[in-house]
Design an enzyme around this catalytic site. Structure first.
Site, PDB file in Angstrom:
ATOM      1  NE  ARG A   1      -4.593   7.457   7.475  1.00  6.53           N
ATOM      2  CZ  ARG A   1      -4.176   6.361   6.864  1.00  6.53           C
ATOM      3  NH1 ARG A   1      -5.048   5.406   6.565  1.00  6.53           N
ATOM      4  NH2 ARG A   1      -2.897   6.201   6.557  1.00  6.53           N
TER       5      ARG A   1
ATOM      6  CG  HIS B   1     -10.464   6.637   5.851  1.00  5.87           C
ATOM      7  ND1 HIS B   1      -9.197   6.724   5.348  1.00  5.87           N
ATOM      8  CD2 HIS B   1     -10.663   5.329   6.122  1.00  5.87           C
ATOM      9  CE1 HIS B   1      -8.644   5.521   5.309  1.00  5.87           C
ATOM     10  NE2 HIS B   1      -9.520   4.651   5.755  1.00  5.87           N
TER      11      HIS B   1
ATOM     12  CG  ASN C   1      -6.343   1.585  11.653  1.00  2.40           C
ATOM     13  OD1 ASN C   1      -7.026   0.596  11.424  1.00  2.40           O
ATOM     14  ND2 ASN C   1      -5.353   1.951  10.866  1.00  2.40           N
TER      15      ASN C   1
ATOM     16  CD  GLU D   1      -4.065   8.302   3.436  1.00  5.32           C
ATOM     17  OE1 GLU D   1      -2.936   8.036   2.994  1.00  5.32           O
ATOM     18  OE2 GLU D   1      -4.875   7.440   3.810  1.00  5.32           O
TER      19      GLU D   1
ATOM     20  CG  ASP E   1      -8.018   3.720   2.500  1.00  4.11           C
ATOM     21  OD1 ASP E   1      -7.927   4.928   2.240  1.00  4.11           O
ATOM     22  OD2 ASP E   1      -7.045   3.009   2.828  1.00  4.11           O
TER      23      ASP E   1
ATOM     24  CG  ASP F   1      -1.874   1.133   1.288  1.00  2.00           C
ATOM     25  OD1 ASP F   1      -2.052   1.812   0.266  1.00  2.00           O
ATOM     26  OD2 ASP F   1      -2.451   1.362   2.371  1.00  2.00           O
TER      27      ASP F   1
END
Length: 300
Positions: A165, A120, A219, A122, A93, A66
């Site tokens: 996030r 979410h 998380n 980030e 995500d 990722d």
């Protein structure tokens, strides 16, 4: 479980109801799904919400880590398949929104069209990294505020949950991460997610300083940098949503490895079969009885 002929249900409204209930009791638990099958298994296990993991999506689609390799289209397509497979709300995500505030407008529209109940965003620099990897970098807080405002403006269903996030704790320290979270709430985020605190004291501080600002995400990243707190402690601290992002992915990996080891040693999978579902059990859990009923219903 999703029915091929079921009437549409309002998963976004249900997610908001579940989060409100969580604020007054136990947190909402969201295991991570990386594909439609894992999502169905999560729903069948009795969970009220599914979390589409970006880490797991990347691993399952391209077999890579990722580190920002997937596009918005690939992520939204996976979200669409997962949403179609289950009746419970799906939280997805959405990484960084895949660019600047203008890109966020399109990302939110695509995810909303895919049917997710929440997503979410980030504040990492693109290309991003998993929140529990080293070497992260974050954009300026003001730029992220603009991206959250864009996300709020882009949604067409007011029940779509926008989760902000921040990955700043690992880069700028916990004080900065908490300040960013407050700013993101001020920009309209519905839920706050301070990623990867590295001690129980830091987790407690996040909860103490932000609990009254907005609902909070914990998380529970399996094997990650955040301590593995008990559910009782997480509840005591006042978190509303707990993500278990990669447990299902890790378990599937272990199961596949075990079966392949058996085939490699024995030449057949026979010795491993007692530990896996039978063919009939598996076809039942993925909905073959429903298909058979529909075939009878629509037979010429």
């Amino acid at each position: 479980m999703a029915d091929l002929l079921s009437a549409p249900k309002p998963p976004r409204a249900r997610l908001r109801e579940l989060l409100r209930a969580a604020a007054e009791g136990s947190p909402l638990l969201a295991p991570g799904a990386y594909d439609a099958l894992s999502a169905r298994l999560i729903e069948q296990a009795g969970f009220d919400v599914v979390y589409m993991t970006g880490f797991g999506t990347t691993a399952s689609l391209i077999g890579r880590p990722d580190v920002g390799l997937l596009t918005a289209t690939e992520m939204a397509d996976n979200a669409r398949r997962i949403v179609a497979a289950v009746d419970v709300p799906v939280i997805a995500d959405a990484d960084t929104g895949y660019g600047n505030a203008i890109n966020v407008l399109r990302t939110v529209a695509a995810y909303e069209q895919a049917g997710v109940a929440g997503l979410h965003l980030e504040d990492q620099v693109m290309p991003k990294k998993c929140g529990h990897m080293s070497g992260k970098a974050v954009i300026g807080a003001d730029e992220m505020v603009g991206k959250i405002k864009a996300a709020v403006a882009a949604r067409r269903d007011p029940d779509l949950v926008i989760i902000a996030r921040t990955d700043a704790a690992a880069v700028e320290g916990l004080d900065a991460a908490i300040a960013r979270a407050r700013a993101y709430a001020g920009a309209g985020a519905d839920v706050l997610f301070v990623e990867a605190p590295t001690s129980e004291d830091d987790i407690a501080r996040v909860a103490a300083e932000l609990r009254g600002v907005a609902p909070l995400v914990f998380n529970w990243a399996e094997g990650g940098r955040t301590p593995a707190l008990s559910l009782g402690r997480i509840t005591e601290l006042g978190f509303s949503l707990v993500l278990y992002p990669i447990g299902a992915l890790l378990a599937a990996t272990a199961g596949i490895r075990a079966l392949l080891d058996t085939v490699r040693k024995d030449g057949t999978p026979a010795a491993a079969l007692p530990d896996v579902p039978t063919f009939g059990e598996f076809t039942d859990l993925i909905g073959l009885p429903e298909i058979s009923e529909l075939e009878q219903r629509f037979r010429p």
